[in-house]
Design a protein around this motif. Structure first.
Motif, PDB file in Angstrom:
ATOM      1  N   GLY A 170       0.848  -1.189   0.000  1.00  0.00           N
ATOM      2  CA  GLY A 170       0.000   0.000   0.000  1.00  0.00           C
ATOM      3  C   GLY A 170       0.880   1.235   0.000  1.00  0.00           C
ATOM      4  N   TYR A 171       0.315   2.333  -0.457  1.00  0.00           N
ATOM      5  CA  TYR A 171       1.070   3.586  -0.528  1.00  0.00           C
ATOM      6  C   TYR A 171       0.213   4.722   0.005  1.00  0.00           C
ATOM      7  CZ  TYR A 171       4.080   0.959  -3.680  1.00  0.00           C
ATOM      8  OH  TYR A 171       4.911   0.015  -4.208  1.00  0.00           O
ATOM      9  N   ALA A 172       0.864   5.692   0.614  1.00  0.00           N
ATOM     10  CA  ALA A 172       0.171   6.882   1.109  1.00  0.00           C
ATOM     11  C   ALA A 172       1.072   8.090   0.892  1.00  0.00           C
ATOM     12  CB  ALA A 172      -0.158   6.742   2.585  1.00  0.00           C
ATOM     13  N   PHE A 173       0.453   9.215   0.572  1.00  0.00           N
ATOM     14  CA  PHE A 173       1.203  10.461   0.455  1.00  0.00           C
ATOM     15  C   PHE A 173       1.117  11.187   1.784  1.00  0.00           C
ATOM     16  CE2 PHE A 173       1.394  15.055  -0.397  1.00  0.00           C
ATOM     17  CZ  PHE A 173       2.681  15.119  -0.901  1.00  0.00           C
ATOM     18  N   ALA A 174       2.260  11.533   2.346  1.00  0.00           N
ATOM     19  CA  ALA A 174       2.319  12.271   3.602  1.00  0.00           C
ATOM     20  C   ALA A 174       2.862  13.664   3.311  1.00  0.00           C
ATOM     21  CB  ALA A 174       3.206  11.547   4.605  1.00  0.00           C
ATOM     22  N   GLU A 175       1.998  14.657   3.412  1.00  0.00           N
ATOM     23  CA  GLU A 175       2.424  16.027   3.148  1.00  0.00           C
ATOM     24  C   GLU A 175       3.261  16.527   4.323  1.00  0.00           C
ATOM     25  OE1 GLU A 175       0.389  20.380   2.755  1.00  0.00           O
ATOM     26  OE2 GLU A 175      -0.565  18.751   1.644  1.00  0.00           O
ATOM     27  N   THR A 176       4.404  17.107   4.013  1.00  0.00           N
ATOM     28  CA  THR A 176       5.267  17.639   5.063  1.00  0.00           C
ATOM     29  C   THR A 176       5.266  19.155   5.092  1.00  0.00           C
ATOM     30  OG1 THR A 176       7.191  17.546   3.593  1.00  0.00           O
ATOM     31  CG2 THR A 176       6.798  15.630   5.021  1.00  0.00           C
ATOM     32  N   GLY A 177       4.630  19.781   4.113  1.00  0.00           N
ATOM     33  CA  GLY A 177       4.542  21.234   4.112  1.00  0.00           C
ATOM     34  C   GLY A 177       4.053  21.761   2.785  1.00  0.00           C
ATOM     35  N   ALA A 178       3.639  23.008   2.800  1.00  0.00           N
ATOM     36  CA  ALA A 178       3.199  23.686   1.583  1.00  0.00           C
ATOM     37  C   ALA A 178       3.418  25.178   1.767  1.00  0.00           C
ATOM     38  CB  ALA A 178       1.727  23.394   1.290  1.00  0.00           C
ATOM     39  N   VAL A 233       3.231  25.504  -3.574  1.00  0.00           N
ATOM     40  CA  VAL A 233       4.246  24.469  -3.672  1.00  0.00           C
ATOM     41  C   VAL A 233       4.003  23.499  -2.518  1.00  0.00           C
ATOM     42  CG1 VAL A 233       6.707  23.985  -3.527  1.00  0.00           C
ATOM     43  CG2 VAL A 233       5.924  26.008  -4.732  1.00  0.00           C
ATOM     44  N   THR A 234       3.877  22.231  -2.834  1.00  0.00           N
ATOM     45  CA  THR A 234       3.638  21.201  -1.826  1.00  0.00           C
ATOM     46  C   THR A 234       4.886  20.340  -1.689  1.00  0.00           C
ATOM     47  OG1 THR A 234       1.320  21.147  -2.434  1.00  0.00           O
ATOM     48  CG2 THR A 234       2.135  19.274  -1.198  1.00  0.00           C
ATOM     49  N   ARG A 235       5.175  19.963  -0.462  1.00  0.00           N
ATOM     50  CA  ARG A 235       6.283  19.059  -0.195  1.00  0.00           C
ATOM     51  C   ARG A 235       5.750  17.852   0.569  1.00  0.00           C
ATOM     52  NH1 ARG A 235       7.557  24.009   0.468  1.00  0.00           N
ATOM     53  NH2 ARG A 235       7.149  24.073   2.706  1.00  0.00           N
ATOM     54  N   GLY A 236       6.331  16.698   0.302  1.00  0.00           N
ATOM     55  CA  GLY A 236       5.899  15.503   1.005  1.00  0.00           C
ATOM     56  C   GLY A 236       6.626  14.279   0.508  1.00  0.00           C
ATOM     57  N   GLN A 237       6.154  13.147   0.967  1.00  0.00           N
ATOM     58  CA  GLN A 237       6.774  11.895   0.583  1.00  0.00           C
ATOM     59  C   GLN A 237       5.704  10.833   0.364  1.00  0.00           C
ATOM     60  OE1 GLN A 237       9.150  12.075   4.024  1.00  0.00           O
ATOM     61  NE2 GLN A 237       7.868  10.719   5.228  1.00  0.00           N
ATOM     62  N   VAL A 238       5.998   9.915  -0.512  1.00  0.00           N
ATOM     63  CA  VAL A 238       5.143   8.751  -0.697  1.00  0.00           C
ATOM     64  C   VAL A 238       5.758   7.633   0.125  1.00  0.00           C
ATOM     65  CG1 VAL A 238       4.244   7.048  -2.325  1.00  0.00           C
ATOM     66  CG2 VAL A 238       4.386   9.459  -2.985  1.00  0.00           C
ATOM     67  N   VAL A 239       4.958   7.111   1.042  1.00  0.00           N
ATOM     68  CA  VAL A 239       5.413   6.046   1.927  1.00  0.00           C
ATOM     69  C   VAL A 239       4.839   4.728   1.418  1.00  0.00           C
ATOM     70  CG1 VAL A 239       5.414   5.198   4.304  1.00  0.00           C
ATOM     71  CG2 VAL A 239       5.439   7.659   3.865  1.00  0.00           C
ATOM     72  N   GLY A 240       5.697   3.741   1.291  1.00  0.00           N
ATOM     73  CA  GLY A 240       5.257   2.408   0.897  1.00  0.00           C
ATOM     74  C   GLY A 240       5.119   1.525   2.120  1.00  0.00           C
ATOM     75  N   TYR A 241       4.026   0.779   2.192  1.00  0.00           N
ATOM     76  CA  TYR A 241       3.776  -0.166   3.285  1.00  0.00           C
ATOM     77  C   TYR A 241       3.815  -1.563   2.679  1.00  0.00           C
ATOM     78  CZ  TYR A 241       2.245   4.036   5.661  1.00  0.00           C
ATOM     79  OH  TYR A 241       2.190   5.283   6.212  1.00  0.00           O
ATOM     80  N   PHE A 242       4.693  -2.406   3.180  1.00  0.00           N
ATOM     81  CA  PHE A 242       4.909  -3.722   2.602  1.00  0.00           C
ATOM     82  C   PHE A 242       4.699  -4.784   3.675  1.00  0.00           C
ATOM     83  CE2 PHE A 242       7.504  -0.558   0.502  1.00  0.00           C
ATOM     84  CZ  PHE A 242       7.116  -0.717  -0.822  1.00  0.00           C
ATOM     85  N   THR A 243       3.761  -5.691   3.430  1.00  0.00           N
ATOM     86  CA  THR A 243       3.484  -6.773   4.367  1.00  0.00           C
ATOM     87  C   THR A 243       3.973  -8.069   3.732  1.00  0.00           C
ATOM     88  OG1 THR A 243       1.576  -5.621   5.250  1.00  0.00           O
ATOM     89  CG2 THR A 243       1.721  -7.980   5.696  1.00  0.00           C
ATOM     90  N   PHE A 244       4.812  -8.783   4.457  1.00  0.00           N
ATOM     91  CA  PHE A 244       5.392 -10.044   4.007  1.00  0.00           C
ATOM     92  C   PHE A 244       4.860 -11.181   4.878  1.00  0.00           C
ATOM     93  CE2 PHE A 244       8.397  -6.778   2.874  1.00  0.00           C
ATOM     94  CZ  PHE A 244       8.938  -7.177   1.663  1.00  0.00           C
ATOM     95  N   ARG A 245       4.744 -12.362   4.284  1.00  0.00           N
ATOM     96  CA  ARG A 245       4.374 -13.584   5.013  1.00  0.00           C
ATOM     97  C   ARG A 245       5.593 -14.502   5.010  1.00  0.00           C
ATOM     98  NH1 ARG A 245      -0.049 -15.507   6.861  1.00  0.00           N
ATOM     99  NH2 ARG A 245      -1.362 -14.069   5.703  1.00  0.00           N
ATOM    100  N   ARG A 246       5.803 -15.127   6.143  1.00  0.00           N
ATOM    101  CA  ARG A 246       6.913 -16.067   6.291  1.00  0.00           C
ATOM    102  C   ARG A 246       6.730 -17.240   5.324  1.00  0.00           C
ATOM    103  NH1 ARG A 246      10.161 -17.120  10.870  1.00  0.00           N
ATOM    104  NH2 ARG A 246      11.026 -19.215  10.850  1.00  0.00           N
ATOM    105  N   VAL A 247       7.794 -17.626   4.655  1.00  0.00           N
ATOM    106  CA  VAL A 247       7.756 -18.761   3.732  1.00  0.00           C
ATOM    107  C   VAL A 247       8.015 -20.033   4.530  1.00  0.00           C
ATOM    108  CG1 VAL A 247       8.833 -19.839   1.742  1.00  0.00           C
ATOM    109  CG2 VAL A 247       8.535 -17.359   1.801  1.00  0.00           C
ATOM    110  N   GLY A 248       7.189 -21.035   4.294  1.00  0.00           N
ATOM    111  CA  GLY A 248       7.406 -22.343   4.917  1.00  0.00           C
ATOM    112  C   GLY A 248       6.914 -22.479   6.254  1.00  0.00           C
TER     113      GLY A 248
END
Length: 109
Positions: free
Chosen positions: A72-80, A94-109
Motif C-alpha cells: 500500500g502507498y500513502a502520500f504524507a504532506e510535510t509542508g506547503a 508548492v507542496t512538499r511531502g513523501q510517498v510512503v510504501g507499506y509492505f506486508t510479508f508472510r513467512r515462507v514455509g
C-alpha cells in the motif's frame, strides 16, 4: 528515500522477525519525494524524485525467507507554501511531502 543505513536497519528487522518465528513482517519506507520551490512570480514548481533501489531491497527481504503479500502507498504532506502570483489575483502553491510504501510479508514455509 531508502538509504543504505535504512536498508540495513530494515533488513535487520526482517532477520530478527525471522529468528523469532513471526508469521508476518510489516515494513514501511519512503519510496519517493515531492519537492518544490517558490518563485518570485508566485508560481509553483514541483519535482518528484523516486528511489530506484526499492525493488532490489524487496528482493533482498524475500531472499531472507519472506514473501511479499500486500503493498500500500500513502502520500504524507510535510509542508506547503503559497504566494501571490505577479500580475494576477491567484496564488501559486508548492507542496512538499513523501510517498510512503507499506509492505506486508508472510513467512515462507
Amino acid at each position: 528515500m531508502l538509504t543504505a543505513d535504512e536498508a540495513t536497519r530494515l533488513l535487520d528487522l526482517a532477520r530478527d522477525a525471522q529468528a523469532r518465528g513471526d508469521a508476518l513482517l510489516h515494513l514501511q519506507l519512503d519510496v519517493s519525494l515531492l519537492e518544490g520551490q517558490t518563485s518570485s512570480w508566485g508560481s509553483s514548481a514541483n519535482a518528484v524524485s523516486s528511489s530506484d533501489t526499492v525493488g532490489s531491497f524487496l528482493s533482498e527481504v524475500e531472499g531472507l525467507g519472506w514473501r511479499l503479500e500486500h503493498t500500500g502507498y500513502a502520500f504524507a504532506e510535510t509542508g506547503a507554501t503559497s504566494s501571490p502570483r505577479a500580475l494576477s489575483n491567484t496564488t501559486g502553491t508548492v507542496t512538499r511531502g513523501q510517498v510512503v510504501g507499506y509492505f506486508t510479508f508472510r513467512r515462507v514455509g
